[in-house]
Motif scaffolding. Structure first.
Motif, PDB file in Angstrom:
ATOM      1  N   ASP A 106       0.837  -1.210   0.000  1.00 17.04           N
ATOM      2  CA  ASP A 106       0.000   0.000   0.000  1.00 17.04           C
ATOM      3  C   ASP A 106       0.870   1.257   0.000  1.00 17.04           C
ATOM      4  N   LYS A 150       1.912   1.723  -3.525  1.00 13.91           N
ATOM      5  CA  LYS A 150       0.770   2.199  -4.307  1.00 13.91           C
ATOM      6  C   LYS A 150       0.555   3.685  -4.054  1.00 13.91           C
ATOM      7  N   ASP A 179       4.590   1.953 -10.798  1.00 13.58           N
ATOM      8  CA  ASP A 179       3.813   1.030 -11.637  1.00 13.58           C
ATOM      9  C   ASP A 179       4.376  -0.380 -11.641  1.00 13.58           C
ATOM     10  N   ARG A 218      -3.227  -4.586  -6.896  1.00 15.08           N
ATOM     11  CA  ARG A 218      -3.137  -3.120  -6.766  1.00 15.08           C
ATOM     12  C   ARG A 218      -2.809  -2.457  -8.112  1.00 15.08           C
ATOM     13  N   MET A 274      -0.319  -3.031 -10.053  1.00 14.84           N
ATOM     14  CA  MET A 274       1.116  -2.868 -10.316  1.00 14.84           C
ATOM     15  C   MET A 274       1.637  -4.145 -10.989  1.00 14.84           C
TER      16      MET A 274
END
Ligand code: TEU
Ligand code: CA
Length: 559
Positions: free
Chosen positions: A38, A41, A46, A91, A93
């Motif tokens: 998190d 993020k 990315d 997420r 990514m």
């Protein structure tokens, strides 16, 4: 110029041993990484490039792999890895894994077999040679880590090649069976859903036939015979045909000694090889003739000439990676900024450089809140094999004064980048509840992620803004780069142009207050301030003769 996710992405490198320890053994691990997704993020990255997590005796902290298809015990299990991948993809990514196939560990089953007998079917997975006519090593090459690049092995009375440590025997890429083993392993990980590979010293896999010595000295650098070798493009094109071309992935080749012209061949979009390379030229601006440990002052001209050459060189062919630090390099705010007097300002200025040049920017863990180099009091506090070998060679064997030897380690040692990630001001920066495998940098009490997140004017939030700017404006990814002020000793300034849109980047690289003179052809009347490293800039300020503050960075959109 074709669009691609890997051109638009910001990559974050994790060195797992030092990122986050979840079970108190003092060693970072996969569950630790999963607990920080998190945070990543929030930063806005990315792609995550994960340094090696495969089974390894850790002679070179995971860059010596003993099982390419299983997870290192200290880092966790395959189930942990699969959960991590799920968390990353969940997420939005991507995950790029580290491919280390120039060499394996000497504890890999292939090598155990290979060394057991000259008749082993695995003998030619590695590079074995008898002693030369004088009874010495087969040639006079030295290893990247000092000493001969050959190790005598009693069992069969021959030497094996190791460009790195003695426990990292080079794989023999001349052997098509070995190459197929590598491609099968790559497919195994790609079928698990990874999104690409960072390829360790991949331009070293092709060696000059005959492995010739260089000159007459007992030992010499043999790089001309193992970097960018005769079959390198053939091997990369075969790898691309057999594996890479079958997936929508990102590839970056780590290429010590690669030139712009060679990089065009490695990354040209019609070449069928790799997407981009890590070049090293700018990582030697502060090295003298004695190599990285021969520390010299650097100049903006020296750094800018190299970056400029690569920007212009790959403008139409290939693609740049943009980095100033990683797990092998000292911390950029200490090396190219001023961590003592202008910590925040210089970190932000360097970040502006990396995130407004043309290419894919790479953030190394901790860079996003300004982690710095470390000065441990004793060589016993250091862990890196390259550093320990250098200390033994320079100080113990050659008798160089310890202070001089330690000064080089303070400036260029790889452990500068490997002290535990500083999450907060709690013991060991919140990296572990145990004793870390390498001591923490004592400045974790003031330099840490939590402090940076809580300060709206912090380096962390500046990185967030730069990353968001890249997402909002295609000009940062695809705009044409043009240098202005080519001779300035303190200011690096350039423009980016895309479909009539024009941006101006001005970077004061030092602690002085030079005047930026706007070139006549840019003297537009209207402009918009897109980002600045000082938070009190008057956007309407006249910029035709602009006195910049220490390490001040500004980016304008000129209309
Ligand atoms: O690094 C290759 C490499 O060239 C580095 O050794 C670099 O030259 C040196 O560290 C500068 O100080 C890759 C990995 O990134 C590194 O961590 C490994 O030690 C090495 O390959 C062997 O796998
Ligand atoms: Ca752990």
């Amino acid at each position: 110029m074709k669009k691609a996710f890997w051109k638009e992405a910001v990559v974050y490198q994790i060195y797992p041993r030092s990122f986050m320890d979840s079970n108190g053994d003092g060693i970072g691990d996969l569950q630790g990484i999963a607990s920080k997704l998190d945070y990543l993020k929030e930063l806005g990255v990315d792609v995550i490039w994960l340094s090696p997590v495969f089974k390894s005796p850790n002679d070179d902290n995971g860059y010596d792999i003993s099982d390419y298809r299983d997870i290192m015990d200290e880092f966790g299990t395959m189930a942990d890895w699969e959960q991590l991948l799920e968390g990353i993809h969940g997420r939005g990514m991507k995950l790029m894994m580290d491919l280390v196939v120039n060499h394996s560990s000497d504890e890999h089953a292939w090598f155990m077999e290979s060394r057991s007998s000259k008749d082993s079917p695995y003998r030619d997975y590695y590079i074995w040679r008898p002693a030369n006519e004088k009874g010495e090593e087969p040639n006079n090459w030295v290893s990247f880590f000092g000493g001969s690049a050959w190790q005598y092995d009693e069992a069969t009375g021959e030497y094996f090649l190791h460009l790195f440590s003695k426990k990292q025997p080079d794989l023999n890429w001349e052997n098509p069976t070995l190459r197929k083993e590598v491609y099968d392993m790559m497919t195994f990980w790609l079928d698990k859903g990874i999104d690409g590979f960072r390829m360790d010293v991949i331009n070293c896999i092709s060696k000059t036939p005959g492995l010739p010595s260089v000159g007459e000295d007992r030992y010499a650098w043999g790089g001309e015979h193992f970097m960018n070798g005769p079959r390198i493009h053939e091997f990369l094109q075969e790898m691309n045909r057999e594996v890479l071309s079958k997936y929508d992935i990102m590839t970056v080749g780590e290429m010590p000694g690669a030139t712009v012209d060679q990089a065009k061949l490695y990354t040209g979009e019609d070449r069928g090889e790799l997407n981009m390379v890590f070049q090293f030229e700018h990582m030697d601006v502060d090295s003298g003739p004695g190599g990285k440990w021969d520390v010299r002052p650097w100049t903006l001209k020296g750094l800018r000439d190299i970056l400029h050459k690569w920007q212009v060189g790959l403008e139409h062919t290939g693609w740049n990676s943009l980095y100033l630090n990683n797990h092998d390099q000292p911390r950029m705010v200490s090396r190219f900024g001023d961590a003592e007097r202008y910590h925040k300002e210089s970190a932000k200025m360097l970040a502006t450089l990396l995130h407004t040049l043309k290419g894919t920017p790479y953030i190394y863990q901790g860079e996003e809140f300004g982690m710095t180099n470390v000065k441990f009091p004793s060589i016993n506090d250091y862990r890196d094999i390259e550093t320990l070998n250098m200390y033994r060679e320079h100080h113990i064997e050659q008798g160089k004064p310890e202070a001089q030897t330690m000064a080089s380690i303070y400036a260029k040692g790889r452990d500068n980048a490997r002290t535990p990630m500083q999450w907060d001001a709690s013991p060991n920066g919140g990296f572990t509840t145990g004793t870390p495998w390498i001591a923490s940098n004592p400045n974790y009490v003031t330099i840490n992620a939590e402090q940076s997140i809580n300060d709206p004017d912090s380096i962390f939030h500046y990185y967030k803004k730069l990353i968001a700017l890249r997402k909002q404006h295609a000009i940062i990814t695809y705009g044409r780069y043009e240098l202005i002020l080519p001779e300035h000793d303190e200011i690096y300034a350039y423009t980016r142009e895309l479909d009539g849109e024009l941006w101006l980047v001005m970077l004061n690289f030092f602690g002085g207050e030079p005047v930026f003179e706007l070139p006549e052809h840019l003297a537009h009347n209207a402009r918009e301030l897109m980002i600045s490293s000082y938070d009190d800039v008057d956007a309407a300020q006249d910029i035709r003769h602009l006195k910049l503050r220490p390490y001040e960075a500004r980016v304008y959109k000129l209309t």
